[in-house]
Design an enzyme around this catalytic site. Structure first.
Site, mmCIF file in Angstrom:
data_model
loop_
_atom_site.group_PDB
_atom_site.id
_atom_site.type_symbol
_atom_site.label_atom_id
_atom_site.label_comp_id
_atom_site.label_asym_id
_atom_site.label_seq_id
_atom_site.Cartn_x
_atom_site.Cartn_y
_atom_site.Cartn_z
ATOM 1 N N ASP A 182 50.284 52.450 26.880
ATOM 2 C CA ASP A 182 51.406 52.935 27.684
ATOM 3 C C ASP A 182 51.371 52.324 29.075
ATOM 4 O O ASP A 182 52.393 51.859 29.595
ATOM 5 C CB ASP A 182 51.355 54.464 27.805
ATOM 6 N N HIS B 69 46.761 28.022 23.849
ATOM 7 C CA HIS B 69 46.458 28.938 24.943
ATOM 8 C C HIS B 69 45.063 29.541 24.831
ATOM 9 O O HIS B 69 44.415 29.797 25.833
ATOM 10 C CB HIS B 69 47.509 30.053 24.969
ATOM 11 N N SER C 193 43.989 33.457 31.269
ATOM 12 C CA SER C 193 45.332 34.015 31.181
ATOM 13 C C SER C 193 45.541 35.093 32.252
ATOM 14 O O SER C 193 45.405 34.786 33.444
ATOM 15 C CB SER C 193 45.571 34.547 29.757
#
Length: 260
Positions: free
Chosen positions: A178, A236, A87
């Site tokens: 973040d 996936h 991925s």
């Protein structure tokens, strides 16, 4: 400036296999595969920046993440390696192959194409933010908090691998959430680098995954012209859903390059 990545190294001789996880993953996710692969080769698993036990740092560009991995290869005095990425990790290794092809013996790509993708992690971010604010005392509480936004149990179990015991007790996320969320647009974009990687490449895709469809293959072959595409009966997360078939495909591919 590159981030000094955390890694796990089995040791051994020959050209190593370097394994790179996807978004919200870590080196720990690959333990069962490493246990099998280390029988025949040196295996190095990597925590990308803002993941696992690696430092948190601003910027999730594929240029920067590829540079982090190159710096790790330099630190370990590894001139060339077989690179496996799933991925997002697949885009990292494609980027590395395009910007520094001399460092790559071969590529193994897990269910990703060198393309930009749409946004599909809103519920995951919401669940992880709920974990942050909820400060669960144990994994059952963590699963309940995640479950407010993430309905698939398998996804919750995967995300929970990012929890660790905090200094004040309870569980906390070790992700640089973040930093990841601030640069999510870049993560969903295409790999870094231009042109094509002409070296040996294996692309393993899930038959039930939307990430490498037949329609995407022409664009994939433009960047990876030597790619052999193998389809597994999986989604996936093909290395978790079909671990034996995934391992065998990798082993056969690498055995053909034993002298590389």
């Amino acid at each position: 400036m590159p981030v000094e990545l955390n890694f796990q190294d089995t040791g051994g001789d020959g050209v190593p296999l370097v394994v790179i996880h996807g978004l919200f993953g870590s080196a720990d996710n690959w333990r069962s595969h490493v246990k099998a692969w280390q029988e025949t080769r040196r295996v190095i698993t990597v925590d990308l920046r803002n993941h696992g036990r690696s430092p948190h740092a601003e910027g999730m560009s594929y240029d920067a993440m590829a540079e982090d991995v190159i710096a790790l290869l330099d630190r370990l005095e590894i001139p060339r390696a077989h690179l496996l990425g799933h991925s997002m990790g697949g885009k990292v290794v494609i980027s590395l192959a395009l910007v520094a092809p001399e460092r790559v013996a071969s590529l193994i790509i897990g269910d990703i194409a060198p393309l930009a993708y749409g946004h599909d992690h809103d519920t995951v971010f919401a669940g992880l933010r709920r974990l942050e604010e909820g400060r669960p005392a144990n994994r059952r509480e963590a699963d309940d908090l995640l479950g407010e936004h993430v309905k698939e149990r398998a996804v919750r179990l995967f995300l929970a691998t990012n929890l660790e015991r905090g200094d004040q007790g309870g569980l906390r996320l070790r992700l640089g959430l973040d930093e990841i969320q601030d640069d999510y647009e870049t993560i969903m974009g295409p790999p870094a680098g231009d042109g094509a990687f002409p070296g040996p490449t294996l692309v393993l895709r899930g038959a039930h995954s939307p990430y490498v469809t037949d329609a995407m293959l022409p664009a994939l072959m433009e960047v990876l012209p030597e790619a052999e595409v193998v389809t597994l009966e999986a989604g996936h997360w093909l290395h978790a859903e079909q671990p034996e078939a995934f391992r065998e495909s990798v082993e056969v591919f690498l055995a053909q390059r034993a002298s590389v």
